[in-house]
Structure formats: structure tokens, C-alpha cells
Design a protein around this motif. Structure first.
Motif, PDB file in Angstrom:
ATOM      1  N   VAL A 180       3.278 -25.151 -37.890  1.00 30.21           N
ATOM      2  CA  VAL A 180       2.001 -25.122 -38.602  1.00 30.21           C
ATOM      3  C   VAL A 180       0.967 -25.867 -37.771  1.00 30.21           C
ATOM      4  CG1 VAL A 180       0.793 -25.791 -40.712  1.00 30.21           C
ATOM      5  CG2 VAL A 180       3.186 -25.117 -40.826  1.00 30.21           C
ATOM      6  N   LEU A 181      -0.218 -25.297 -37.673  1.00 27.56           N
ATOM      7  CA  LEU A 181      -1.327 -25.935 -36.971  1.00 27.56           C
ATOM      8  C   LEU A 181      -2.556 -25.829 -37.865  1.00 27.56           C
ATOM      9  CD1 LEU A 181      -1.933 -27.260 -34.235  1.00 27.56           C
ATOM     10  CD2 LEU A 181      -2.645 -25.025 -33.409  1.00 27.56           C
ATOM     11  N   GLY A 182      -3.363 -26.880 -37.924  1.00 29.09           N
ATOM     12  CA  GLY A 182      -4.520 -26.843 -38.808  1.00 29.09           C
ATOM     13  C   GLY A 182      -5.611 -27.809 -38.420  1.00 29.09           C
ATOM     14  N   ALA A 183      -6.658 -27.794 -39.206  1.00 31.23           N
ATOM     15  CA  ALA A 183      -7.797 -28.688 -39.034  1.00 31.23           C
ATOM     16  C   ALA A 183      -8.329 -29.042 -40.410  1.00 31.23           C
ATOM     17  CB  ALA A 183      -8.890 -28.022 -38.208  1.00 31.23           C
ATOM     18  N   SER A 184      -8.941 -30.223 -40.525  1.00 27.36           N
ATOM     19  CA  SER A 184      -9.463 -30.632 -41.826  1.00 27.36           C
ATOM     20  C   SER A 184     -10.663 -31.546 -41.667  1.00 27.36           C
ATOM     21  CB  SER A 184      -8.371 -31.355 -42.630  1.00 27.36           C
ATOM     22  OG  SER A 184      -7.982 -32.532 -41.961  1.00 27.36           O
ATOM     23  N   GLY A 185     -11.441 -31.581 -42.730  1.00 28.83           N
ATOM     24  CA  GLY A 185     -12.543 -32.521 -42.856  1.00 28.83           C
ATOM     25  C   GLY A 185     -12.326 -33.332 -44.116  1.00 28.83           C
ATOM     26  N   LYS A 186     -12.630 -34.626 -44.055  1.00 29.01           N
ATOM     27  CA  LYS A 186     -12.369 -35.479 -45.213  1.00 29.01           C
ATOM     28  C   LYS A 186     -13.535 -36.444 -45.423  1.00 29.01           C
ATOM     29  CE  LYS A 186      -8.214 -36.821 -46.025  1.00 29.01           C
ATOM     30  NZ  LYS A 186      -6.889 -37.454 -46.072  1.00 29.01           N
ATOM     31  N   PHE A 187     -14.121 -36.390 -46.635  1.00 29.59           N
ATOM     32  CA  PHE A 187     -15.101 -37.389 -47.059  1.00 29.59           C
ATOM     33  C   PHE A 187     -14.358 -38.516 -47.750  1.00 29.59           C
ATOM     34  CE2 PHE A 187     -17.945 -33.728 -46.837  1.00 29.59           C
ATOM     35  CZ  PHE A 187     -19.042 -34.294 -46.207  1.00 29.59           C
ATOM     36  N   GLN A 188     -14.811 -39.732 -47.521  1.00 26.91           N
ATOM     37  CA  GLN A 188     -14.184 -40.906 -48.137  1.00 26.91           C
ATOM     38  C   GLN A 188     -15.280 -41.831 -48.649  1.00 26.91           C
ATOM     39  OE1 GLN A 188     -10.781 -42.838 -46.115  1.00 26.91           O
ATOM     40  NE2 GLN A 188     -12.166 -44.571 -45.870  1.00 26.91           N
ATOM     41  N   TYR A 189     -15.117 -42.295 -49.874  1.00 28.73           N
ATOM     42  CA  TYR A 189     -16.057 -43.249 -50.448  1.00 28.73           C
ATOM     43  C   TYR A 189     -15.296 -44.525 -50.773  1.00 28.73           C
ATOM     44  CZ  TYR A 189     -19.342 -45.546 -53.544  1.00 28.73           C
ATOM     45  OH  TYR A 189     -20.183 -46.468 -54.122  1.00 28.73           O
ATOM     46  N   GLY A 190     -15.726 -45.642 -50.214  1.00 35.52           N
ATOM     47  CA  GLY A 190     -15.086 -46.929 -50.458  1.00 35.52           C
ATOM     48  C   GLY A 190     -15.486 -47.493 -51.810  1.00 35.52           C
ATOM     49  N   VAL A 191     -14.575 -47.483 -52.758  1.00 36.60           N
ATOM     50  CA  VAL A 191     -14.826 -48.059 -54.079  1.00 36.60           C
ATOM     51  C   VAL A 191     -14.805 -49.583 -53.962  1.00 36.60           C
ATOM     52  CG1 VAL A 191     -13.994 -48.224 -56.461  1.00 36.60           C
ATOM     53  CG2 VAL A 191     -13.831 -46.056 -55.225  1.00 36.60           C
ATOM     54  N   THR A 192     -13.805 -50.106 -53.253  1.00 36.08           N
ATOM     55  CA  THR A 192     -13.720 -51.529 -52.921  1.00 36.08           C
ATOM     56  C   THR A 192     -13.443 -51.613 -51.426  1.00 36.08           C
ATOM     57  OG1 THR A 192     -11.321 -51.728 -53.236  1.00 36.08           O
ATOM     58  CG2 THR A 192     -12.697 -52.037 -55.198  1.00 36.08           C
ATOM     59  N   ASN A 193     -13.200 -52.809 -50.919  1.00 42.37           N
ATOM     60  CA  ASN A 193     -12.917 -52.964 -49.498  1.00 42.37           C
ATOM     61  C   ASN A 193     -11.526 -52.493 -49.091  1.00 42.37           C
ATOM     62  OD1 ASN A 193     -15.427 -53.924 -48.750  1.00 42.37           O
ATOM     63  ND2 ASN A 193     -14.878 -56.042 -49.170  1.00 42.37           N
ATOM     64  N   ASN A 194     -10.678 -52.130 -50.047  1.00 42.51           N
ATOM     65  CA  ASN A 194      -9.353 -51.638 -49.686  1.00 42.51           C
ATOM     66  C   ASN A 194      -8.927 -50.402 -50.481  1.00 42.51           C
ATOM     67  OD1 ASN A 194      -9.044 -53.011 -52.083  1.00 42.51           O
ATOM     68  ND2 ASN A 194      -7.071 -53.892 -51.555  1.00 42.51           N
TER      69      ASN A 194
END
Length: 180
Positions: free
Chosen positions: A55-69
Motif C-alpha cells: 500500500v502506498l498513499g499520501a495524506s494531509g492533516k490539520f491539528q488544533y492544540g487544545v492544550t500543550n499536550n
């Protein structure tokens, strides 16, 4: 399915334990958005391993920091399942792709190391002019990884499920991210 259930349960339990303790693993910037682009490779699991070997793929990911961890994520991408050769006919099985859309959580348990869990839907794209499969599947994933300010290296198990049909992938993702 038992392995998937255990992996997801462990991911959620670890997130709950570390989220409820006072961990100082400040890897995610609180109240900040980041975006990462990644390349993925892996091996098929479940029914998919019968007709595909890679399997080969690509992705995009948005991330929102709710806290510092602790972060909330939204991911989209695509996988291509490369077919095996049918030993009876000596012809290749049909290749296909999966296009998942997922939301999830990412918890940094110690500096730079995280556990993650995601869930969503996936659509199957069939080979050639066959178009899209007439159904979508539930998509559940759990994983672990290492991330710093720009790089993210993670391993996860992803399961595409519909009724009694399980296919999936054990994947490695290498991504480059930046703040928005």
C-alpha cells in the motif's frame, strides 16, 4: 477485529489517563493550528491482503492544540493497494484505492511521543473505468508516533469495515508540518 478493538481501546485509555494527569510534554502549541503533508506506506490486512501486497498513499492533516499536550485532528488522504498475481490464472487482481476522511485526537504522553485515535469514513475507488464502489466504510485507526516542531513519524493500524467485510492497513507515515 479483536486486535483492532484492543488497539483502539489502548489508544483511548492511554489518552484518558495522560489527559487526566499533569503531564508536561509541551509538544503541541495550545490554541494553534498546524498542517502536515505526509507520505504513507504499509501492508494490507484483512480481506485486502488476499489480493494486494503493498500500500502506498499520501495524506494531509490539520491539528488544533487544545492544550500543550492534547490536539484534535482532521485528516484526509488516499491509499493505493497494489495487486498480487492470481496463482490460478497468472493475472493480476484488480487494484483499488481508499479515500478516508477522519477526525481524531492526539495525546503527547512524554515530550515528542504521542498516541492517537481517529475515526471516520472511507470510500473505495475501483480500478480503471469502474468508478466508485457503491458504498462507504467505517474507518477506525489507532497509532503511536514521534513528532517535533516540523516532522512527524507515526505507525498505525487502520481498519475499513462494512458489515462482515474487514480490510485495512498497517502503515508508516512520515510527514512535514508547519504552523498556520
Amino acid at each position: 477485529m479483536k486486535i483492532l478493538s484492543k488497539l483502539i481501546a489502548v489508544s483511548f485509555a492511554a489518552s484518558a489517563i495522560f489527559f487526566s494527569t499533569n503531564v508536561k510534554a509541551q509538544t503541541v502549541a495550545a490554541n494553534k493550528f498546524t498542517f502536515s503533508l505526509g507520505a504513507e506506506t504499509g501492508v494490507p490486512t484483512g480481506v485486502a491482503r488476499l489480493g494486494a501486497n503493498f500500500v502506498l498513499g499520501a495524506s494531509g492533516k490539520f491539528q488544533y492544540g487544545v492544550t500543550n499536550n492534547f490536539a484534535v485532528t482532521f485528516a484526509a488522504g488516499g491509499y493505493h493497494f497494489f495487486p498480487k498475481t492470481d496463482p490460478l490464472t497468472n493475472k493480476k487482481y484488480g487494484s483499488y484505492g481508499e479515500i478516508p476522511l477522519k477526525i481524531g485526537v492526539k495525546e503527547f504522553v512524554i515530550p515528542n511521543f504521542y498516541v492517537a485515535a481517529e475515526g471516520g469514513l472511507a470510500w473505495e475507488k475501483l480500478e480503471g473505468n469502474q468508478g466508485w464502489a457503491p458504498f462507504h466504510r467505517r474507518d477506525l485507526a489507532g497509532g503511536i508516533g514521534y513528532a517535533d516542531k516540523h516532522w512527524d513519524l507515526g505507525v498505525r493500524y487502520e481498519d475499513f469495515y462494512m458489515k462482515d467485510y474487514h480490510s485495512g492497513v498497517v502503515a508508516l507515515r512520515l510527514a512535514y508540518g508547519f504552523g498556520l
